[in-house]
Design an enzyme around this catalytic site. Structure first.
Site, PDB file in Angstrom:
ATOM      1  N   ILE A 151       0.928  -1.436  -0.183  1.00  0.00           N
ATOM      2  CA  ILE A 151      -0.454  -0.073  -0.372  1.00  0.00           C
ATOM      3  C   ILE A 151       1.235   1.199  -0.118  1.00  0.00           C
ATOM      4  O   ILE A 151       2.429   0.943   0.321  1.00  0.00           O
ATOM      5  CB  ILE A 151      -1.094   0.056   1.497  1.00  0.00           C
ATOM      6  CG1 ILE A 151       0.199   0.212   2.552  1.00  0.00           C
ATOM      7  CG2 ILE A 151      -2.240  -0.714   1.005  1.00  0.00           C
ATOM      8  CD1 ILE A 151      -1.045  -0.291   3.962  1.00  0.00           C
ATOM      9  N   ASP A 152      -0.030   2.505  -0.792  1.00  0.00           N
ATOM     10  CA  ASP A 152       1.232   3.484  -1.003  1.00  0.00           C
ATOM     11  C   ASP A 152       1.756   4.259   0.803  1.00  0.00           C
ATOM     12  O   ASP A 152       1.161   4.002   1.460  1.00  0.00           O
ATOM     13  CB  ASP A 152       0.424   4.263  -1.385  1.00  0.00           C
ATOM     14  CG  ASP A 152      -0.058   4.141  -2.269  1.00  0.00           C
ATOM     15  OD1 ASP A 152       0.330   3.817  -3.250  1.00  0.00           O
ATOM     16  OD2 ASP A 152      -0.973   4.592  -3.411  1.00  0.00           O
ATOM     17  N   LYS A 153       2.796   4.692   0.457  1.00  0.00           N
ATOM     18  CA  LYS A 153       3.114   5.562   1.636  1.00  0.00           C
ATOM     19  C   LYS A 153       2.336   6.125   2.537  1.00  0.00           C
ATOM     20  O   LYS A 153       2.182   5.479   4.031  1.00  0.00           O
ATOM     21  CB  LYS A 153       4.180   6.264   1.617  1.00  0.00           C
ATOM     22  CG  LYS A 153       4.587   7.102   2.596  1.00  0.00           C
ATOM     23  CD  LYS A 153       6.201   8.144   1.728  1.00  0.00           C
ATOM     24  CE  LYS A 153       6.591   9.071   2.685  1.00  0.00           C
ATOM     25  NZ  LYS A 153       7.519  10.509   2.559  1.00  0.00           N
TER      26      LYS A 153
END
Length: 345
Positions: A151-153
């Site tokens: 998942i994104d930062k």
């Protein structure tokens, strides 16, 4: 057998390898030749391919190989692999473990923690933490220990990590075959008119901004992507929604929701950090800016994750609470919505 889904999701990802300022006194020179001088370990063919793909930037604008550099130009080049892809230094990074057994780990990732090295984040990532806390995790097809998906930062929430080669293969196949259950909670700009719906549209890298993804609805470009959404609560000029992924493309929810006119709240990369809906009153502007300060990231949380266990075959389902920064922002909008009437166009 290595991860299917990781290759599928990460093959379009780009990593910033170099950023530098052309020094005073530099004669005008084709950028491909100049880059060969300052990047002696990179071939001209690789540099030219990067330029052809729009991945060489001068002053934040893509340029072709025949661009001639000038003193004080800011140059950066993005390539399709991390500069230090084979080096993972163990780091004592705290991990919130939701579940663990001999085959797998389920983690609750906080917002702000990068999952793996890249884009200038070569240390301090979840992968560095995994290397410290766990020994001999299997490598996926991109040489990242344990990772089956990501998942994104600045997205918070659940991730599953494989501890054995068999678990890596078994879990990755579920992601590829779309049999996992993944639900995200998002706060988006605007009043979503339909109570529920499905967004279908191929996703590929944006033709002008290579740091963004975009929807290509004709189906000839990009990868098939499907997101199912349901309205949870209408909060005036924003809406709280549940998004269930049928596929797992890079930035899928962020791109799909923008595509239907409902960019994620405070999603800087896709323009959600601007006031996209509402009034022109100064007090309203101050209210939104306060919300941005409370939630300094895109309003997206991976709340639910379900999958079949590699050895027992049992369906495991995990849920983690929405983090406090997002809850506080939602509460502010909830209180604001009590006192307004929204006439959404």
């Amino acid at each position: 057998m290595n991860s299917f889904i990781d290759t599928q999701n990460l093959e379009e990802e780009l990593f910033e390898h170099h950023r530098f300022e052309v020094p005073k006194g530099q004669a005008m020179l084709r950028i491909d030749k100049y880059l060969m001088q300052v990047m002696p370990n990179t071939t001209r063919n690789k540099i030219q391919n990067a330029a052809s793909n729009g991945d060489v930037y001068v002053n934040d604008t893509p340029v072709k190989s025949n661009y001639k550099v000038k003193p004080f130009d800011i140059v950066k080049i993005l390539l399709a692999h991390p500069p230090y892809e084979n080096r993972i230094d163990p780091e004592n990074i705290p991990l919130e473990i939701v579940y663990e057994d001999d085959e797998l780990i389920v983690l609750n990732k906080p917002a702000g923690l990068v999952v793996h090295p890249g884009h200038g984040n070569y240390t301090g990532t979840l992968v560095n933490g995994l290397a410290f806390h766990f020994q001999n995790l299997p490598m996926n097809s991109s040489n990242r220990p344990g990772l089956v998906h990501r998942i994104d930062k600045n997205t918070s929430g659940l991730l599953v990590v494989a501890k054995t080669e068999y678990a890596m293969s078994f879990l990755a196949k579920q992601f590829e075959e779309k049999t996992t259950e993944r639900e995200y909670i998002a706060l988006v700009w605007g009043n979503v008119k339909e109570d529920s719906g499905t967004i279908t549209g191929n996703i590929a890298r944006h033709v002008k901004d290579r740091m963004q993804m975009a929807v290509f609805p004709d189906g000839d470009v990009g990868k098939h992507a499907v997101t199912h959404y349901k309205v949870l609560e209408r909060l005036g000029y924003v809406t709280l929604v549940s998004c269930k992924l049928e596929t797992g493309r890079t930035h899928q929810i962020r791109v799909h929701m923008k595509y239907i006119g409902h960019t994620l709240f405070n999603d800087e990369r896709y323009g959600g950090n601007l006031i996209l809906k509402g009034t022109t009153f100064t007090k309203y502007k101050q209210f939104v800016e306060n919300c941005f300060k409370i939630l300094p990231r895109q309003a997206l949380h991976a709340r639910t994750l379900g999958f079949l266990h590699p050895t027992t075959g049992a369906f495991l389902k995990f849920e983690c609470d929405i983090p406090n920064d997002m809850l506080e922002c939602i509460d502010k909008w909830r209180n604001y919505a009590k006192n307004i009437t929204v006439d959404e166009e």
